[in-house]
Design an enzyme around this catalytic site. Structure first.
Site: not given
Ligand code: UD1
Length: 417
Positions: A22-23, A116, A121, A304, A396
């Site tokens: 994803k990243n 968030c 952030r 993560d 997500r």
């Protein structure tokens, strides 16, 4: 909002094929804005964040297609240099559209992404870099406006090796016919993947994977075809899942080199691992030993995977410590794990986890993507049933998660609400 119901206590067995990262996909998809030519990106996971990126690129005017893990973008008309709040708010990485639009059209107006669940952030490091490249910054009704008559190559030292800022500045630099040097750059594998795509477009890049990145851009970039790297966080999540639940698992289509620290920590906790060329096989420990971790920029332990490691350590013998050094508020999952019987104390950026005999199923709520993954893991390890609410956070970042969890032997269902 969907929820997951997991029947805990199964042993893990089988094989899981990991999706594309994803990243990595997000910046590579945004880099298509740098050219009007056709770009094709393969191995793109089917996720909410990809859909959000698709929507942002389409809003800007790109002709996008996504299906069967293949994304393509072309262009038929002049692009809009705007990213409105309704689109930006869905995903923090939306800010990655700024560098490409600024570099190509010398103007971009985008909504500030805001905070968030895992912290404030800010984007000051991105903006500082654009300023060094010659952009003027102004603010208007919650939007940031960047303008430049002419962008120039620059020597930029990042205050922190921010992944997003490194990517945003690299993408802008790729379209400046000059040399840009980024010091204290992020070294994550996703940076090298983006560098690979930008090279295919015609940019000259040296030093990706090191703290000093040199980009010599071009006035025009070409279309490209690129396949994104495997998702190291998804791979890591499944390795930890197996270690926590017992049994054995083969995690395939990965780059084991990207998981070096995790593999070392899993071995310290008593698991046996066999590392192949593009797979890792794990055999869970008979008794889980407590192992401390401290998160940091790559190649340190990834933030993560911190939440998943915490869920694992709730089942270890003895007490372990987790130090979170990347985000200031990334222990939201601790309270939910405690509702399942975990014994966790938080002191500033450290969590102290005293292992318990077992967790028990409960109704819990995912507060962010990786917190959700930790709850999946805890629910699968717990006795009885666990219901996880707000699984849109998990969606997500994890492609076909219930299918893969079932492949590994976990009994779970999705309920549409
Ligand atoms: C990326 C990853 C995310 C991962 C994170 C850290 C993507 C899409 N997301 O997020 O999954 O958890 O890296 O590995 O790739 N910061 C500032 N100012 C800035 C930018 C960042 O203070 O301008 C701070 C952040 O608040 C955070 C830290 O720096 O505390 C790291 O952020 P960063 O590396 O930028 O993370 P992201 O790129 O947002």
């Amino acid at each position: 909002m969907d929820s997951f119901t997991i029947k805990g206590g199964s042993k893990i067995q089988g094989e899981v094929r990991v999706s594309g990262s994803k990243n990595s996909s997000l910046p590579v998809l945004f880099s298509t804005v740098l050219t009007s030519e056709k770009c094709v990106i393969k191995n793109v996971p089917d996720l909410m964040d990809i859909k959000s990126t698709f929507d942002m690129l389409s809003y800007a005017g790109k002709n996008c297609f996504f299906g069967f893990n293949l994304f393509s973008a072309g262009e038929g008309k002049k692009l809009k240099t705007e990213a409105p709040y309704e689109l930006v708010r869905k995903m923090r990485a939306s800010v990655l559209i700024a560098g490409p639009l600024l570099a190509r059209f010398h103007h971009v107006k985008f909504a500030l992404p805001g905070g968030c669940a895992i912290g404030v952030r800010p984007i000051d490091i991105h903006l500082e870099g654009f300023k060094k490249m010659g952009a003027k910054i102004s603010y208007e009704e919650g939007n940031v406006i960047l303008k430049a008559d002419r962008l120039k190559g620059a020597r930029i030292k990042l205050a922190f090796p921010s992944v997003g800022a490194t990517e945003n500045l690299m993408m802008a630099a790729a379209l400046i016919d000059d040399l840009t040097e980024i010091r204290n750059a992020a070294r994550e594998p996703e940076i090298s993947d983006l560098a690979g795509a930008l090279r295919k477009m015609g940019a000259e890049i040296e030093g990706d994977g090191t703290p000093v990145l040199k980009v010599r851009g071009k006035t025009r970039l070409r279309g490209f075809e690129h396949s994104v790297i495997p998702d190291r966080i998804e791979a890591g999540t499944f390795l930890i899942l197996c270690a926590a639940l017992g049994g054995s698992l083969k995690v395939t289509e990965i780059v084991p080199e990207h998981l070096k620290v995790l593999i070392k920590k899993l071995k310290e906790s008593g698991a046996q691992l066999y590392v192949g060329r593009d797979y890792v096989e794990i055999k869970a420990p008979a008794r889980i030993k407590s192992v401390n971790i401290s998160t940091g920029p790559y190649p340190a332990f990834p933030t993560d995977l911190q939440a998943q490691w915490m869920a694992y350590m709730t089942l270890a013998s003895g007490t372990s410590r987790i130090q979170e050094n990347i985000f200031e508020n990334r222990f939201m999952h601790a309270a939910e794990l405690m509702r399942m019987g975990a014994d966790i104390k938080i002191k500033r950026n450290c969590a102290f986890i005293k292992g318990v005999k077992g967790l028990s199923g409960a109704t819990v709520m995912a507060s962010d993507l990786r917190a959700g993954a930790a709850l999946l893991l805890a629910g699968a390890a717990a006795s009885g049933k666990t219901r996880i609410r707000r699984v849109y956070h998990i969606d997500r970042g994890y492609d076909r998660i219930e299918e893969k969890m079932r492949c590994a032997g976990v009994k779970m269902e999705r309920a549409k609400e």
